[in-house]
Design an enzyme around this catalytic site. Structure first.
Site, PDB file in Angstrom:
ATOM      1  N   GLY A 190       0.834  -1.266   0.155  1.00 18.05           N
ATOM      2  CA  GLY A 190       0.127  -0.025  -0.032  1.00 18.05           C
ATOM      3  C   GLY A 190       0.969   1.314  -0.238  1.00 18.05           C
TER       4      GLY A 190
ATOM      5  N   TRP B 252       5.552  20.194  10.367  1.00 18.98           N
ATOM      6  CA  TRP B 252       4.371  19.833  10.087  1.00 18.98           C
ATOM      7  C   TRP B 252       3.290  20.713  10.599  1.00 18.98           C
ATOM      8  CZ3 TRP B 252       0.516  16.035  12.186  1.00 18.98           C
ATOM      9  CH2 TRP B 252      -0.331  15.665  11.435  1.00 18.98           C
ATOM     10  N   ARG B 253       2.653  21.368   9.649  1.00 22.06           N
ATOM     11  CA  ARG B 253       1.278  21.836  10.022  1.00 22.06           C
ATOM     12  C   ARG B 253       0.285  20.633   9.717  1.00 22.06           C
ATOM     13  NH1 ARG B 253      -2.669  24.098   6.678  1.00 22.06           N
ATOM     14  NH2 ARG B 253      -4.303  25.013   8.191  1.00 22.06           N
TER      15      ARG B 253
ATOM     16  N   GLU C   4       4.667  18.827   0.932  1.00 22.38           N
ATOM     17  CA  GLU C   4       3.196  19.098   0.307  1.00 22.38           C
ATOM     18  C   GLU C   4       2.883  20.211   0.830  1.00 22.38           C
ATOM     19  OE1 GLU C   4       1.145  14.581   0.300  1.00 22.38           O
ATOM     20  OE2 GLU C   4       0.884  15.888   1.999  1.00 22.38           O
TER      21      GLU C   4
END
Length: 717
Positions: free
Chosen positions: A306, A558-559, A614
């Site tokens: 996956g 990371w937000r 991202e």
């Protein structure tokens, strides 16, 4: 910006002096408070100045190229206000040629009434290191006879000691109930591993924190499944000192075979003989695999192959093949592997023996023969029955592991007695007292709320977390700040934003510093930043690096895009990673989802090896991300003023799932100059949720459709 000057001989000698004061011998067992510089940057006044270019403040600015000088008369004085009463231990005077033959060191608690701590009539000039005792807020040098026809002139006036007047904190001690230590004779090891895993398997935003420590020896028939906020480590000086005939496993059964949320866990300093020949480590961000020896293969995909979105390997030896399979991106540094299979978008290697050849974009391999500068993460180990922390040495142009081949590891050992063992409930005031006192910090597993900034102002301080210890700033403070000092090591902890906006969560050095730290840089390793997810959190910027020469080796800033307290304004954080210092190196840089720029690079001669990004999923519409005339904020922006910068293997992805019509001008933005260079860039639209129009500036083909095919550039400009 012109090249930054390197330190003078005097500065180098001063640095050597401080380093000597801070040496911690491997065999030492007694906690000794190292002197702490208290005067730098504090308010200074003087009886007179020679001119506007030689103010009193120049003697306490940490710069050996600036000075205070007085008028040509006797007597004259300079004094510094430390801001609070302190227990003083030492004064260092760095005289210019115009020095004092006769002078006194005087102390005061109120700035009016003075007592003498040192007196001489035979001052020789140069660098004078004076041991003193006393408690004071104000310290002054009172000159009564000049040695030359000029005035008195000091390059630096440095006062050392410890703030506060309470009893000294003890070093060492118990590591607490969530540090679980095994030896080969311990009964029920598998049951204990399973118990913690059942609790932590899906506890993505829970408060549990655990560290497994395996004493040197051989362990048979184990499968250590590693869940959230769980770390597993060997206690040998070498990974091969602790062997598990079995597996250390991360899989994604809890998330239906999807490994893209297997965050916040680690494995370190162990040798594995996998039961079926291949160990499985199916992780994504913030899950380092360090200093490991796998006597077989390593599978980076979950069962069923996956999705997976990791990850990071360093200082490890994988005898067999590493199966990358479904991993979108991966970074491997200073390691040895038997081979590598497959690649999705962005696989980067530096200093890795057995790495695949350069092939980007097809196959998507970016391969550097060596890593320019690296220093491995500090780690806890046992020397006989005594806990110590090994602090590896800096390596230049490294290739392969720092251990093995029959050679002793390069570095130094610090006994646990030199650490303040931080346990849940400790206050920031106590933590700061420990650092001021001269102790290093070892955070045991837990969640720590701090109502003031943790200040790490002592050169060479080690701040090491076990079990992803987590620091939460309350009342909008910055969680931690590092001073303008050499050789600080931050490693192995998480900073989680609080509900009141913090201006920043971690700052490395003060703004505007000019100090050169190339000989002994600060390192930031496996230090993770989070805004939202575990609850409402806000911060203007995640991590700020001001100190020159800093090495940031594996971070995920990371937000949150999921969890509690998540929304475009709810967990607002405009900037992820901002670099103002020169000569900063980032190896393994993961920064995601910030409202504006994810990375802003303002310093000269910066370098990044591997970047994963991202853009924020939750932008409500095009206008919300409009950057003047530019559509969206770049994931990675190099300031127009920068003349020299270089990056290898950088990727940015968009998934605008609230408004899939959003257009992103580019993933990367940089000035077009001969010294600014990028290698192997990509942007990709995930399923057509938003699109990039270019890769960098106005260069590179746009993404299109829903096929999730990257647009790539091999070299820019």
């Amino acid at each position: 910006m012109p090249p930054r000057p390197r330190p003078s001989l005097a500065a180098a000698l001063a640095a050597a002096l401080v380093a000597t004061l801070l040496v911690l011998l491997p065999g030492s067992t007694t906690a000794q408070a190292a002197p702490v510089l208290l005067s730098q940057g504090r308010p200074a006044t003087a009886s007179s100045t020679e001119g506007v270019g030689t103010p009193a403040s120049a003697a306490v600015d940490g710069d050996n190229g600036t000075r205070w000088s007085s008028q040509f008369a006797d007597p004259q004085w300079i004094q510094v206000d430390l801001g609070a009463a302190a227990r003083l231990s030492q004064v260092v005077l760095r005289w210019e040629t115009a020095h004092a033959r006769a002078y006194r060191i005087e102390l005061s608690t109120d700035g009016s009434n003075w007592t003498t701590a040192h007196s001489t009539t035979a001052g020789a000039g140069g660098v004078q290191t004076l041991d003193i005792t006393g408690t004071a807020r104000h310290v002054r040098v009172y000159g009564t006879e000049r040695a030359t026809a000029w005035g008195y002139s000091l390059w630096e006036f440095q006062v050392y000691g410890a703030t506060g007047t309470g009893p000294a904190l003890p070093g060492g001690g118990d590591l607490g109930p969530n540090v679980i230590v095994f030896d080969p004779s311990t009964p029920g090891i598998q049951a204990r591993l399973d118990q913690v895993f059942q609790q932590q398997e899906s506890a993505q935003f829970g408060s549990g924190r655990y560290q497994f420590l395996f004493k040197p020896g051989t362990y048979n028939g184990l499968n250590a499944q590693i869940g959230f906020y769980t770390s597993i480590s060997g206690l040998g000086l070498s990974p091969d000192d602790t062997t598990i005939n079995g597996d250390v496993t991360v899989d994604a059964g809890w998330f239906n075979g999807n490994a893209t949320q297997n965050f916040w866990r680690s494995a370190e300093n162990l040798a594995l003989n996998p039961v079926n020949g291949t160990d499985r480590w199916a992780v994504s961000q913030a899950a380092p695999f360090r200093r490991m020896h796998v006597k077989g293969g390593l599978n980076l995909a979950p069962n069923g192959y996956g999705w997976a979105s990791g990850g990071y390997i360093a200082d490890s030896k994988i005898d067999g093949q590493v199966g990358n399979y479904s991993q979108q991106q991966w970074y491997t540094r200073d390691s040895s592997i038997g081979g590598w299979s497959n690649g999705v978008w962005n696989q980067v290697f530096s200093g890795t023996q057995g790495a695949p050849a350069q092939g980007f974009p097809n196959p998507p391999y970016t391969t550097l023969d060596t890593t320019p500068v690296s220093r491995e993460k500090p780690f806890l180990y046992l020397d006989g029955n005594e806990y110590k922390v090994f602090v590896p040495a800096k390596r230049v142009d490294a290739r392969g592991t720092s251990w093995g081949n029959g050679t002793a590891p390069q570095g130094s050992s610090i006994p646990l007695s030199q650490f303040y063992v931080v346990r849940p409930g400790a206050s920031a005031e106590t933590i700061n007292q420990a650092v001021t006192q001269g102790l290093h910090l070892l955070f045991t597993p837990g969640v720590y709320h701090v109502d003031r900034t943790i200040q790490v102002n002592r050169p060479g301080t080690v701040v090491l977390g076990l079990g992803l210890a987590t620091i939460v700033p309350d009342n909008g403070v910055t969680a931690m700040k590092v001073g303008d000092v050499d050789g600080v090591r931050l490693a192995g902890f998480l900073i989680d934003a609080g509900p009141v906006n913090s201006p920043s969560l971690l700052e490395i050095g003060p703004a505007g510093t000019t100090t050169d730290h190339a000989a002994d840089p600060t390192t930031v390793q496996d230090v993770f930043i989070r805004v939202g997810g575990a609850g409402p959190g806000r911060a203007t910027v995640g991590m700020v690096v001001n100190n020159h020469d800093t090495i940031v080796d594996h971070t995920w800033i990371w937000r949150a895009d999921h969890g509690d307290g998540v929304g475009w304004e709810t967990n607002r954080s405009d900037y992820g990673f901002r670099v103002n210092g020169d000569d900063v190196l980032a190896t393994g840089l993961f920064v995601e989802h910030f409202n504006k720029y994810d990375v802003q690079w303002n310093g000269e001669r910066g370098r990044t090896i591997f970047f994963q990004n991202e853009k924020a999923y939750d932008a409500p519409h095009q206008a919300a991300i409009q950057n003047g005339s530019i559509k969206g904020y770049a994931a990675y922006q190099v300031a127009d003023s920068v003349a020299v910068h270089e990056g290898w293997g950088l990727g940015s992805y968009c998934y605008y799932n609230v408004d899939p019509t959003i257009r992103q001008e580019h993933g990367f933005q940089a000035p077009v100059k001969p010294g600014v260079r990028f290698h192997d860039l990509l942007v990709v639209s995930l399923g057509g949720n938003g699109q990039y129009e270019h890769v960098i500036n106005g260069t590179g083909a746009p993404t299109s459709g829903t096929s999730t095919v990257p647009s790539t550039i091999v070299s820019f400009p």
